[in-house]
Every structure is written in structure tokens, then in C-alpha cells.
Design a protein around this motif. Sequence first.
Motif, PDB file in Angstrom:
ATOM      1  N   ASN A  84       0.642  -1.145  -0.191  1.00  0.00           N
ATOM      2  CA  ASN A  84       0.063  -0.156   0.161  1.00  0.00           C
ATOM      3  C   ASN A  84       0.909   0.981   0.011  1.00  0.00           C
ATOM      4  O   ASN A  84       0.568   2.317   0.751  1.00  0.00           O
ATOM      5  CB  ASN A  84      -1.059   0.026   1.061  1.00  0.00           C
ATOM      6  N   GLY A  85       1.908   1.232  -0.803  1.00  0.00           N
ATOM      7  CA  GLY A  85       2.754   2.378  -0.918  1.00  0.00           C
ATOM      8  C   GLY A  85       3.799   2.644   0.315  1.00  0.00           C
ATOM      9  O   GLY A  85       4.671   3.596   0.093  1.00  0.00           O
ATOM     10  N   VAL A  86       3.839   1.753   1.173  1.00  0.00           N
ATOM     11  CA  VAL A  86       4.823   1.833   2.278  1.00  0.00           C
ATOM     12  C   VAL A  86       5.773   0.539   2.324  1.00  0.00           C
ATOM     13  O   VAL A  86       5.501  -0.533   2.094  1.00  0.00           O
ATOM     14  CB  VAL A  86       4.008   1.699   3.408  1.00  0.00           C
ATOM     15  N   ARG A  87       6.977   1.004   2.228  1.00  0.00           N
ATOM     16  CA  ARG A  87       7.978  -0.309   2.409  1.00  0.00           C
ATOM     17  C   ARG A  87       8.056  -0.738   3.814  1.00  0.00           C
ATOM     18  O   ARG A  87       8.190  -0.250   4.930  1.00  0.00           O
ATOM     19  CB  ARG A  87       9.513   0.710   2.336  1.00  0.00           C
ATOM     20  N   VAL A  88       7.900  -2.172   3.759  1.00  0.00           N
ATOM     21  CA  VAL A  88       7.698  -2.956   5.058  1.00  0.00           C
ATOM     22  C   VAL A  88       8.968  -3.942   5.029  1.00  0.00           C
ATOM     23  O   VAL A  88       8.945  -4.444   6.157  1.00  0.00           O
ATOM     24  CB  VAL A  88       6.260  -3.570   4.857  1.00  0.00           C
ATOM     25  N   ASP A  89       9.886  -4.123   4.140  1.00  0.00           N
ATOM     26  CA  ASP A  89      10.897  -5.095   4.256  1.00  0.00           C
ATOM     27  C   ASP A  89      11.993  -4.336   3.331  1.00  0.00           C
ATOM     28  O   ASP A  89      11.658  -3.909   2.330  1.00  0.00           O
ATOM     29  CB  ASP A  89      10.481  -6.382   4.082  1.00  0.00           C
ATOM     30  N   SER A  90      13.055  -4.860   3.626  1.00  0.00           N
ATOM     31  CA  SER A  90      14.233  -4.212   2.684  1.00  0.00           C
ATOM     32  C   SER A  90      15.228  -5.654   2.565  1.00  0.00           C
ATOM     33  O   SER A  90      15.480  -6.220   3.573  1.00  0.00           O
ATOM     34  CB  SER A  90      15.010  -3.162   3.103  1.00  0.00           C
TER      35      SER A  90
END
Length: 354
Positions: A84-90
Amino acid sequence: MRKTLIALSAATLAACSTELEVNAPYEENTVVYSLLNMRDSIHFVKINKAFLGEGNALDYAMIPDSNEYRDEDISKAMIYRVANGVRVDSFPLRDTLVDVRESGIFYHPQQKLYYFQENNVYLLPQSVVPVYLQQENDYELDLVVRGRQVRATAPIVNDFSISPVLQAPQTDINLIAANGGFGSYEVRWNSSRDGKRYEVSYRFNYSEVRGTDTLHKAITTRIGNRVTANSQNSEALSLVIDGGLFFGGIANAVPFDPSVDKRIFTGLDILFYVANDDFHTFLTLSEPVSGIIEERPAFSNVDNAFGVFASRYDKSVLGKRLSDASLNYLINSSEMANRRFCSAFNVGPPYGCN
């Protein structure tokens, strides 16, 4: 007026240089290619630079430094999972050398690739098969190459449903009509989110026996492709396996060989390969030109670079049997004469191998 134009033309030609500058001033161009597949546990990204120089470009292509970046040139190389447009993992991209590159225009056998591996393992709905990317999320590429930011985002092609009849182990594939002529078999499935283009093939598996030696072989044939009207909606799709083309292809691919004791049919696989919207566009623009207009627009979905950052998916139905009528044609017809086929799924005559 004519004399004036001639005089002006002569003066213009006299003022022109006879030297032609072929090469433009050098401009840094990054090239990125990556196809994510949630069935893969390791995902590769190819990051190169375009090159230009005086002399033969084929000579430059054989030098790794011409199109590979040094380690210090890439100050950031990350993949982010986005919900939903948000970085949640990298996931950091790590470089590695692979040494299986085939000989060709570019240097070989080694080449540098970048890769990442997600730590989580997911299960698809109503499936025990694990996948390694989250199909409901997007994945974002974020690079800083010599101070320039390079970005791209790819949605993940979702799993899709195949006709229950095709997947049922008790149903056979019949390619012979009731009147004894060739029939056809319809392969049906439903598209899913972010699956735009579906390529379907079948793989005919058999084992070739010579004395005590057994060699496993396969013939893979493309059936065709279907493109959805809207990759965000589910759509009923189908392709047809033509019986005449099926048996004719096997007859052409399997020559008569008196040294073969028998060929054991071990199953028919139906193979699906799916491309998302961007990958479909790239494939379409890369196909041979069949019309009058030969120019194709260049396609890239990578910001501040050239290339494709997209997703694909593969799924298959394995080990399908042929119907008795189809086996009878494979084993006893004049077209398949002397190929010495029998069926691993049957015991004893008329179709078994024992």
C-alpha cells in the motif's frame, strides 16, 4: 533565381567539413534487467552500463570493464517490499560472479550479477507449494549509480487456477475423435491479478531403451498464448491442443531407429508461463515485425536507466495420461510405425510395456 540558388548551394557545400562525427559525446547510461518470480528462492538483477568508444564495438564487448560497474560505482543497491505504498521490508543486493555464460558477442564465461533472497516463505491459498515473494505486494528497486538514483517497481504475478478437469489425475487427454479421426483437447484456466500474458506449452515425456541403457527424453511444443483484456480482473482463457499437430510433431521429432528396443511414454505435462503487464509490453515490442512499419518504440520501465524490472510466473500440470484411443494411435498407427512406443501407465497388452 536559379543562378542564385546554385551559387548558395555551392557556397554551402564548400563550407562543410568532409569529416563525419559518428560518435556523440559520451553519456552515462545504466542498463537494468530483472524478472522476479515468486517460485524462485533467489532473485537476480543484472546491472550494466552502456559503452561507446572509437573502433570496433565488438572488441569493447569482450572487455568486462566496458559494461560492468566497479564496486565503488554503486553506492546503494536495495530491494524493498512495498505494501500500500509503504516499504515494509528491505533486502540488500549482493554481487556474485557466475561462470556459465555462453560464448557470444559479450565476454564469457563469467559475468557479474546481483541477487537478493527474501527470508520469509509463503504458502499459496489451497496449496502446499511454498513461494518466496509476497504476491499481494510490490517490489521496488532502488539504486544509486555514480550519484544518480535509479528506481523501478514491479507487482508480482499472482497464482491462478487451472481447470479442475485438467488437474484431476483420473482424467486422460484424448486427441482422437469418436469417428476415429483427429480430435482436440481444450486447456482451460482463469487468469489472476497482474497476469497479462499466458504462454502455454506441452511436454511429451518418454524413455528410450537400448539393451540395458535407458535415456530419458522430452519434446516440448508451444501451443500458443492468450492476453487478458485487464490484468486486474479474472478472465476465463483457453487454448486447444490439435491432435493432428500433436502426433505429427512427435513423428517428426522421433526418428525411426532400429537400435531402439522400445520407447516408454511416461506422461504429458502442460506448462504455463505468465508475464505481467510490463514484461508483456517488452515481449510484444521484441517480437519480429510482420507489417509494413518496421520501427518499434524503445521500452523501459526503469527511471534514469534503460531496461525492464518486471515479474513472471510459471505453473504446470505434470504426468497426464493419454486416452486409450490416443495411445492406440501413438503405438499402432501407420504414422507412428516403427517408433516402438508403449505406455508406462498400462500393464501388459495392448499398450503396456511388459
